[in-house]
Design an enzyme around this catalytic site. Structure first.
Site, PDB file in Angstrom:
ATOM      1  N   SER A  60       3.238  -0.787  -2.368  1.00 13.20           N
ATOM      2  CA  SER A  60       2.861   0.023  -1.222  1.00 13.20           C
ATOM      3  C   SER A  60       3.376   1.437  -1.400  1.00 13.20           C
ATOM      4  CB  SER A  60       3.463  -0.596   0.051  1.00 13.20           C
ATOM      5  OG  SER A  60       3.348   0.263   1.164  1.00 13.20           O
ATOM      6  N   TYR A  76      10.654  -3.679   5.011  1.00 18.32           N
ATOM      7  CA  TYR A  76       9.387  -3.537   4.294  1.00 18.32           C
ATOM      8  C   TYR A  76       9.550  -2.627   3.085  1.00 18.32           C
ATOM      9  CZ  TYR A  76       4.346  -3.216   3.640  1.00 18.32           C
ATOM     10  OH  TYR A  76       3.077  -3.294   3.127  1.00 18.32           O
TER      11      TYR A  76
END
Length: 309
Positions: free
Chosen positions: A142, A155
């Site tokens: 990501s 995350y």
């Protein structure tokens, strides 16, 4: 197109395939003539995804990717039904947000467990197949791995760790003909991201990003680009080309993020916008709920709606 893609006639495994980007990548793989094993936690969503695709092109297994024994059992089932996979996409991932100090340690740990441990258990279960087929493993990372984002500690940490894991794996298996890639993407228009947009802090965080990093992109378009990366066995796959530039600028990003975050964090604290979100979206809720159910968690591995062997 089927018959022209190097994926035609091959077996691919996609984790996190019940919804969102995983389901879209499964559709893109089937369009290229691949047989696709759909892995995920939500039996109903997996069944609906499979039912919308040509009969015989897919089969689904409900499994917790962080459970090593269940993943080994699932790999046996996939191998028995479709043969050894040539492609494995480690897509399963969940998110939560909020100040680290206020986060629920159980949820924080579960994000890391799914995003990092789950990726490693996926690779461990299917690597013998990829060695046989000289296949390709794609790890989903990501923009969060490249730029530290406030309120997203679990995350960001997990996506950075997953990226590093995949790079180490590439170095270990390249001489044996197995390709390993890392996919970098920003905001896909998925149920998880839409759930995040319901929270003031996450909306403010995204709106504070410079264009084009602040916008969401259609998940089907992301999936097409990612599957093209699979076809070319790329070491780095970018859902948007501008993310390539962010990766090059990576060493300079942490101090810039701190500088830009000061004003945002003060504003959110003053206006009561800082709160822990818990797991984002139905997929995240399923992952945390499944883990909380006890030692056996999800019970036996479920294969296409029937108990796994």
């Amino acid at each position: 197109m089927p018959g022209t893609s190097p994926l035609a006639g091959r077996t691919a495994v996609v984790t996190g395939a019940a919804r969102g980007l995983g389901a879209e990548m499964a559709r893109a793989l089937v369009r290229r003539g691949a047989r696709v094993a759909l892995l995920g936690l939500e039996e109903g969503e997996l069944a609906r995804t499979a039912a919308a695709l040509p009969q015989g092109a897919t089969h689904w297994w409900a499994v917790d990717v962080s459970d090593a024994a269940a993943m080994e059992e699932t790999a046996v089932g996939v191998r028995s039904r479709f043969g050894s996979p040539s492609v494995v996409i480690g897509n399963a991932g969940i998110a939560e947000a909020g100040p680290f100090l206020d986060s629920d340690p159980r949820v924080w740990r579960r994000v890391v467990e799914i995003n990092v441990v789950g990726s490693a258990m996926t690779a461990r279960a299917f690597l013998p197949d990829l060695l046989r087929t000289q296949g390709y493993y794609l790890q989903m990372s990501s923009l969060a791995a490249l730029a530290p984002a406030p309120l997203m500690s679990a995350y960001c940490a997990s996506k950075s760790a997953a990226e590093s894991f995949a790079q180490v794996l590439r170095a270990e298996v390249a001489h044996r003909g197995v390709g390993v890639g890392v996919a970098y993407l920003s905001w896909a228009d998925t149920e998880m991201i839409r759930a995040g947009d319901t929270f003031t802090a996450l909306r403010a965080l995204r709106s504070a990003l410079p264009w084009p990093a602040s916008r969401s992109y259609p998940a089907p378009k992301f999936a097409e680009r990612l599957v093209r990366g699979v076809e070319s066995r790329s070491a780095a796959v970018y859902a948007q080309q501008w993310v390539r530039g962010v990766r090059l600028a990576r060493p300079r990003l942490p101090p810039l993020v701190v500088l830009r975050s000061r004003r945002l964090m003060r504003y959110l604290e003053k206006n009561g916008g800082l709160m822990a979100t818990g797991p984002l979206g139905a997929g995240g809720e399923a992952a945390v709920g499944g883990r909380a159910a006890g030692p056996s968690r999800l019970g036996p591995v479920r294969e296409g709606g029937e108990a796994g062997r």
